[in-house]
Design a protein around this motif. Structure first.
Motif, mmCIF file in Angstrom:
data_model
loop_
_atom_site.group_PDB
_atom_site.id
_atom_site.type_symbol
_atom_site.label_atom_id
_atom_site.label_comp_id
_atom_site.label_asym_id
_atom_site.label_seq_id
_atom_site.Cartn_x
_atom_site.Cartn_y
_atom_site.Cartn_z
ATOM 1 N N GLY A 45 0.780 -0.860 0.235
ATOM 2 C CA GLY A 45 -0.055 -0.184 0.508
ATOM 3 C C GLY A 45 0.769 1.060 -0.089
ATOM 4 O O GLY A 45 0.804 2.091 -0.566
ATOM 5 N N VAL A 46 1.385 1.231 0.951
ATOM 6 C CA VAL A 46 2.597 2.327 0.617
ATOM 7 C C VAL A 46 3.435 2.265 -0.137
ATOM 8 O O VAL A 46 3.498 3.895 -1.432
ATOM 9 N N ASN A 47 3.777 1.667 -0.491
ATOM 10 C CA ASN A 47 4.934 1.363 -2.118
ATOM 11 C C ASN A 47 3.798 2.014 -3.576
ATOM 12 O O ASN A 47 4.502 3.067 -4.208
ATOM 13 N N ARG A 48 2.355 1.167 -3.541
ATOM 14 C CA ARG A 48 2.075 1.922 -4.982
ATOM 15 C C ARG A 48 0.664 3.367 -3.713
ATOM 16 O O ARG A 48 1.670 4.175 -5.624
ATOM 17 N N ALA A 49 1.062 4.039 -3.492
ATOM 18 C CA ALA A 49 1.219 5.678 -3.144
ATOM 19 C C ALA A 49 2.640 6.564 -3.500
ATOM 20 O O ALA A 49 1.781 7.244 -4.516
ATOM 21 N N ALA A 50 3.293 5.972 -3.508
ATOM 22 C CA ALA A 50 4.677 6.960 -3.885
ATOM 23 C C ALA A 50 4.832 6.404 -5.593
ATOM 24 O O ALA A 50 5.018 7.312 -6.041
ATOM 25 N N GLU A 51 4.457 5.252 -6.006
ATOM 26 C CA GLU A 51 4.018 5.277 -7.319
ATOM 27 C C GLU A 51 3.149 5.832 -7.764
ATOM 28 O O GLU A 51 3.503 6.608 -9.138
ATOM 29 N N GLU A 52 1.667 5.981 -7.226
ATOM 30 C CA GLU A 52 1.043 6.945 -7.900
ATOM 31 C C GLU A 52 1.599 8.796 -7.795
ATOM 32 O O GLU A 52 1.043 9.177 -8.948
ATOM 33 N N ALA A 53 2.335 8.850 -6.471
ATOM 34 C CA ALA A 53 3.129 10.105 -6.533
ATOM 35 C C ALA A 53 3.633 10.541 -7.917
ATOM 36 O O ALA A 53 3.269 11.282 -8.664
ATOM 37 N N ILE A 54 4.893 9.482 -8.591
ATOM 38 C CA ILE A 54 5.289 9.375 -9.325
ATOM 39 C C ILE A 54 4.354 9.575 -10.323
ATOM 40 O O ILE A 54 5.150 10.425 -11.389
ATOM 41 N N ARG A 55 3.471 9.170 -11.038
ATOM 42 C CA ARG A 55 2.366 8.864 -11.664
ATOM 43 C C ARG A 55 2.077 10.573 -12.048
ATOM 44 O O ARG A 55 1.691 10.301 -13.524
ATOM 45 N N ALA A 56 1.194 10.327 -11.176
ATOM 46 C CA ALA A 56 0.967 11.856 -11.459
ATOM 47 C C ALA A 56 1.713 12.763 -11.570
ATOM 48 O O ALA A 56 1.289 13.507 -12.439
ATOM 49 N N TYR A 57 2.998 13.195 -11.178
ATOM 50 C CA TYR A 57 3.827 13.845 -11.420
ATOM 51 C C TYR A 57 4.478 13.831 -12.453
ATOM 52 O O TYR A 57 4.443 15.358 -13.660
ATOM 53 N N ILE A 58 4.589 13.080 -13.478
ATOM 54 C CA ILE A 58 4.848 12.961 -14.941
ATOM 55 C C ILE A 58 4.009 12.897 -15.653
ATOM 56 O O ILE A 58 3.755 13.596 -17.032
ATOM 57 N N ALA A 59 2.896 12.342 -15.443
ATOM 58 C CA ALA A 59 1.677 12.962 -15.560
ATOM 59 C C ALA A 59 0.854 13.724 -16.447
ATOM 60 O O ALA A 59 0.332 14.881 -16.959
ATOM 61 N N ALA A 60 1.184 15.131 -15.247
ATOM 62 C CA ALA A 60 0.899 16.433 -15.402
ATOM 63 C C ALA A 60 1.531 17.078 -16.360
ATOM 64 O O ALA A 60 0.826 18.082 -17.132
ATOM 65 N N ARG A 61 3.210 16.612 -17.342
ATOM 66 C CA ARG A 61 2.729 17.491 -18.446
ATOM 67 C C ARG A 61 4.015 15.711 -19.627
ATOM 68 O O ARG A 61 3.748 16.602 -20.495
#
Length: 196
Positions: free
Chosen positions: A131-147
């Motif tokens: 769960g913690v790992n997925r949250a970190a991956e989602e933060a990375i994905r959101a950061y990349i997806a913004a641009r």
């Protein structure tokens, strides 16, 4: 003469449960969740099993508290690195380099506490770490997806896979220089996909 002071019942606690979480964090990080027993924790804390269960409930619940503490004290500061004012490729390379530094940090506790926990044999502990790992991956994905929305999924997978490899290699004894070299090589691949 009488006093109105109420006396505490029972014996005073001989340990601080929050300090116990810090000690358990060191044990889990150094040995891995599966290799640490309740007896190991009680011995390190100088308490007996009933006190352990009274304070933490179970080993898996203690691990959950360890992960909460780790998020505050040991996690990579992703919000400081993955800032919207930075080029995405540069920020991702910095993220990998910071991971390398932290994973090689203390010789008695190498690798990533969370990533190593995702392979636990205990379902509750594994689920908590995942769960913690997925949250970190989602933060990375959101950061990349913004641009770079078209690259978000594959780059997130690449960064996450690289971080898992860095953690494993750190636990296997790779030096900081070796880990940084790998992180920088991964950065070359990221730069080939994204503009700086």
């Amino acid at each position: 003469m009488t006093t109105n002071k109420a006396r505490a019942r029972g014996r005073p606690r001989r340990f601080d449960p929050d300090e116990g979480v810090a000690t358990a964090q060191q044990l889990f990080h150094a040995r891995g969740y599966d290799a640490v027993s309740v007896a190991d924790v009680t011995e390190a804390l100088g308490i007996n099993p009933p006190s352990f269960y009274g304070a933490y409930g179970s080993k898996a619940q203690l691990y959950g508290r360890v992960l909460d503490r780790w998020a505050i004290t040991g996690a990579i500061p992703m919000s400081d690195i993955l800032r919207p004012d930075r080029p995405v490729a540069e920020a991702l390379v910095d993220l990998l380099e910071e991971a390398a530094r932290r994973y090689a940090g203390a010789p008695e506790a190498t690798g990533c506490l969370v990533l190593e926990g995702t392979r636990s044999n205990d379902r509750d502990a594994r689920d908590a770490a995942c769960g913690v790992n997925r949250a970190a991956e989602e933060a990375i994905r959101a950061y990349i997806a913004a641009r770079h929305p078209d690259e978000a999924d594959r780059l997130t997978d690449f960064v996450s896979t690289t971080m898992s490899g860095l953690s494993a290699k750190a636990r296997n004894g790779n030096s900081l220089d070796q880990l940084l070299s790998t992180a920088r090589l991964a950065g070359t691949a990221i730069a080939g996909v994204l503009p700086a």
